[in-house]
Design a protein around this motif. Structure first.
Motif, PDB file in Angstrom:
ATOM      1  N   PRO A 103       0.884  -1.202   0.004  1.00 30.04           N
ATOM      2  CA  PRO A 103       0.043   0.096  -0.116  1.00 30.04           C
ATOM      3  C   PRO A 103       0.590   1.287   0.033  1.00 30.04           C
ATOM      4  O   PRO A 103       1.817   1.230   0.346  1.00 30.04           O
ATOM      5  CB  PRO A 103      -0.799  -0.214   1.273  1.00 30.04           C
ATOM      6  CG  PRO A 103       0.177  -0.830   2.095  1.00 30.04           C
ATOM      7  CD  PRO A 103       0.831  -1.824   1.309  1.00 30.04           C
ATOM      8  N   ASN A 104       0.244   2.100  -0.705  1.00 33.55           N
ATOM      9  CA  ASN A 104       1.032   3.598  -0.619  1.00 33.55           C
ATOM     10  C   ASN A 104       0.318   4.621   0.430  1.00 33.55           C
ATOM     11  O   ASN A 104      -0.607   4.068   1.320  1.00 33.55           O
ATOM     12  CB  ASN A 104       0.902   4.168  -1.832  1.00 33.55           C
ATOM     13  CG  ASN A 104      -0.525   4.320  -2.403  1.00 33.55           C
ATOM     14  OD1 ASN A 104      -1.241   4.630  -1.717  1.00 33.55           O
ATOM     15  ND2 ASN A 104      -0.656   4.456  -3.610  1.00 33.55           N
ATOM     16  N   GLU A 105       0.689   5.636   0.783  1.00 34.11           N
ATOM     17  CA  GLU A 105       0.314   6.692   1.728  1.00 34.11           C
ATOM     18  C   GLU A 105      -1.261   6.912   1.760  1.00 34.11           C
ATOM     19  O   GLU A 105      -1.627   7.249   2.737  1.00 34.11           O
ATOM     20  CB  GLU A 105       1.113   8.054   1.631  1.00 34.11           C
ATOM     21  CG  GLU A 105       2.642   7.805   2.038  1.00 34.11           C
ATOM     22  CD  GLU A 105       3.421   7.426   0.527  1.00 34.11           C
ATOM     23  OE1 GLU A 105       4.717   7.410   0.842  1.00 34.11           O
ATOM     24  OE2 GLU A 105       2.979   7.030  -0.463  1.00 34.11           O
TER      25      GLU A 105
ATOM     26  N   THR B 280      -3.541   4.576   0.455  1.00 39.20           N
ATOM     27  CA  THR B 280      -4.181   3.440   0.480  1.00 39.20           C
ATOM     28  C   THR B 280      -4.165   2.560   1.807  1.00 39.20           C
ATOM     29  O   THR B 280      -4.782   1.883   2.157  1.00 39.20           O
ATOM     30  CB  THR B 280      -4.100   2.526  -0.679  1.00 39.20           C
ATOM     31  OG1 THR B 280      -2.556   2.000  -0.729  1.00 39.20           O
ATOM     32  CG2 THR B 280      -4.263   3.440  -2.035  1.00 39.20           C
ATOM     33  N   ARG B 281      -2.946   2.834   2.637  1.00 39.35           N
ATOM     34  CA  ARG B 281      -2.774   1.991   3.743  1.00 39.35           C
ATOM     35  C   ARG B 281      -3.347   1.898   4.779  1.00 39.35           C
ATOM     36  O   ARG B 281      -3.641   0.962   5.631  1.00 39.35           O
ATOM     37  CB  ARG B 281      -1.049   2.172   4.153  1.00 39.35           C
ATOM     38  CG  ARG B 281      -0.709   3.281   4.860  1.00 39.35           C
ATOM     39  CD  ARG B 281       0.558   3.396   5.290  1.00 39.35           C
ATOM     40  NE  ARG B 281       1.725   3.012   4.543  1.00 39.35           N
ATOM     41  CZ  ARG B 281       2.469   3.633   3.931  1.00 39.35           C
ATOM     42  NH1 ARG B 281       2.718   5.040   4.295  1.00 39.35           N
ATOM     43  NH2 ARG B 281       3.478   3.221   3.146  1.00 39.35           N
TER      44      ARG B 281
ATOM     45  N   TYR C 262      -6.148  -0.941   4.286  1.00 37.81           N
ATOM     46  CA  TYR C 262      -5.611  -2.353   4.317  1.00 37.81           C
ATOM     47  C   TYR C 262      -5.109  -2.903   5.333  1.00 37.81           C
ATOM     48  O   TYR C 262      -3.818  -2.233   5.865  1.00 37.81           O
ATOM     49  CB  TYR C 262      -4.776  -2.482   3.154  1.00 37.81           C
ATOM     50  CG  TYR C 262      -5.117  -2.433   1.833  1.00 37.81           C
ATOM     51  CD1 TYR C 262      -6.130  -3.104   1.069  1.00 37.81           C
ATOM     52  CD2 TYR C 262      -4.714  -1.331   0.849  1.00 37.81           C
ATOM     53  CE1 TYR C 262      -6.503  -3.248  -0.229  1.00 37.81           C
ATOM     54  CE2 TYR C 262      -5.052  -1.387  -0.542  1.00 37.81           C
ATOM     55  CZ  TYR C 262      -6.117  -2.436  -1.029  1.00 37.81           C
ATOM     56  OH  TYR C 262      -6.693  -1.924  -2.102  1.00 37.81           O
TER      57      TYR C 262
END
Length: 278
Positions: free
Chosen positions: A147-149, A151-152, A155
């Motif tokens: 995940p990135n900043e 989306t995390r 998840y």
């Protein structure tokens, strides 16, 4: 709800409360609040719906597993979740035990759709449905594990990572018929790997929308959640799928609406949802 040989039921794992602006994107609050009033924290109440599909031949498919039992108290406060998860109780009410489930489908791997995939057993996190394969898009698996900043926050690795070591994963690409009459289609929009579910038999089709279109209020083309990573692709997909749902008289269920089925009707160029008896 009977769809030919299939018995299909929709139920809620519980309520979460998310910011209304997040759910309605560019739509001004004076418009969306007419159909979904916000609380004093600007949050709207959203059911976390699951779908149970049985074909009478031993296949028991569970679509979505809700937020699950592993959330911290802080996460529960952040997401407005006040009640224990209802998933296992709802399945039990329908005569389904965890080891009866043969397939689990996650439309995507955000915590409110996959949290019940696993549970804690002492110090271990294990699969909730020990006989089932867990089916989701390969792209979703890749993105959930990196995940990135942006989306995390959606998840949580304990919801899906333990399934790989247990040999429970069934990763798919694009469109697949996972059982005769049960089809999964990838629709990039909410995430790269979001997929919808269609159940078809005896001339009837039931469509479970995933967060591609989370509830009946999102039937209007520009009403697209602000959390969608690819909103213009959501828009393009709605222009294709909604006319088909109307013309073919699909029965439709939503992931974040009141748990019920209905049909999408068009009148004077406007779409509306009309509930049907289950």
């Amino acid at each position: 709800m009977r769809i030919g040989r299939f018995q299909v039921e929709i139920f809620s794992d519980g309520i979460q409360r998310l910011d209304g602006g997040l759910m309605y994107g560019v739509v001004p609050k004076p418009l969306w609040e007419k159909v979904q009033p916000a609380d004093d924290l600007n949050r709207v109440a959203l059911d976390m719906n699951c779908l149970l599909i049985r074909d009478g031949a031993g296949n028991v498919v569970l679509v979505e597993t809700g937020a699950g039992p592993k959330l911290t108290e802080r996460s529960k406060r952040n997401f407005g979740i006040e009640e224990p998860p209802k998933l296992l109780n709802e399945l039990a009410r329908r005569g389904v035990r965890p080891d009866d489930v043969t397939l689990v489908v996650n439309t995507h791997l955000h915590f409110d759709h996959s949290g019940g995939n696993t549970h804690r057993d002492g110090d271990r996190v294990v699969a909730t449905f020990p006989r089932a394969s867990y089916v989701f898009q390969r792209l979703e698996w890749v993105d959930a594990n990196a995940p990135n900043e942006r989306t995390r926050g959606s998840y949580f690795a304990d919801d899906f990572a333990p399934l790989e070591a247990a040999g429970k994963l069934e990763l798919i690409d694009e469109s697949v018929e996972i059982l005769p009459g049960v089809r999964l289609d990838r629709i990039q929009g909410h995430t790269r790997g979001t997929q919808t579910v269609r159940v078809s038999d005896a001339g009837e089709t039931l469509f479970f929308s995933s967060d591609f279109m989370p509830d009946r209020h999102h039937l209007k083309l520009p009403w697209i959640p602000g959390i969608d990573l690819f909103p213009l692709e959501t828009l393009a997909a709605k222009k294709i799928i909604l006319p088909r749902a109307v013309s073919e008289r699909w029965i439709v269920g939503f992931t974040h609406d009141v748990p019920r089925f209905g049909r999408i009707l068009e009148q004077d160029g406007k779409l509306r949802f009309e509930e049907v008896a289950q």
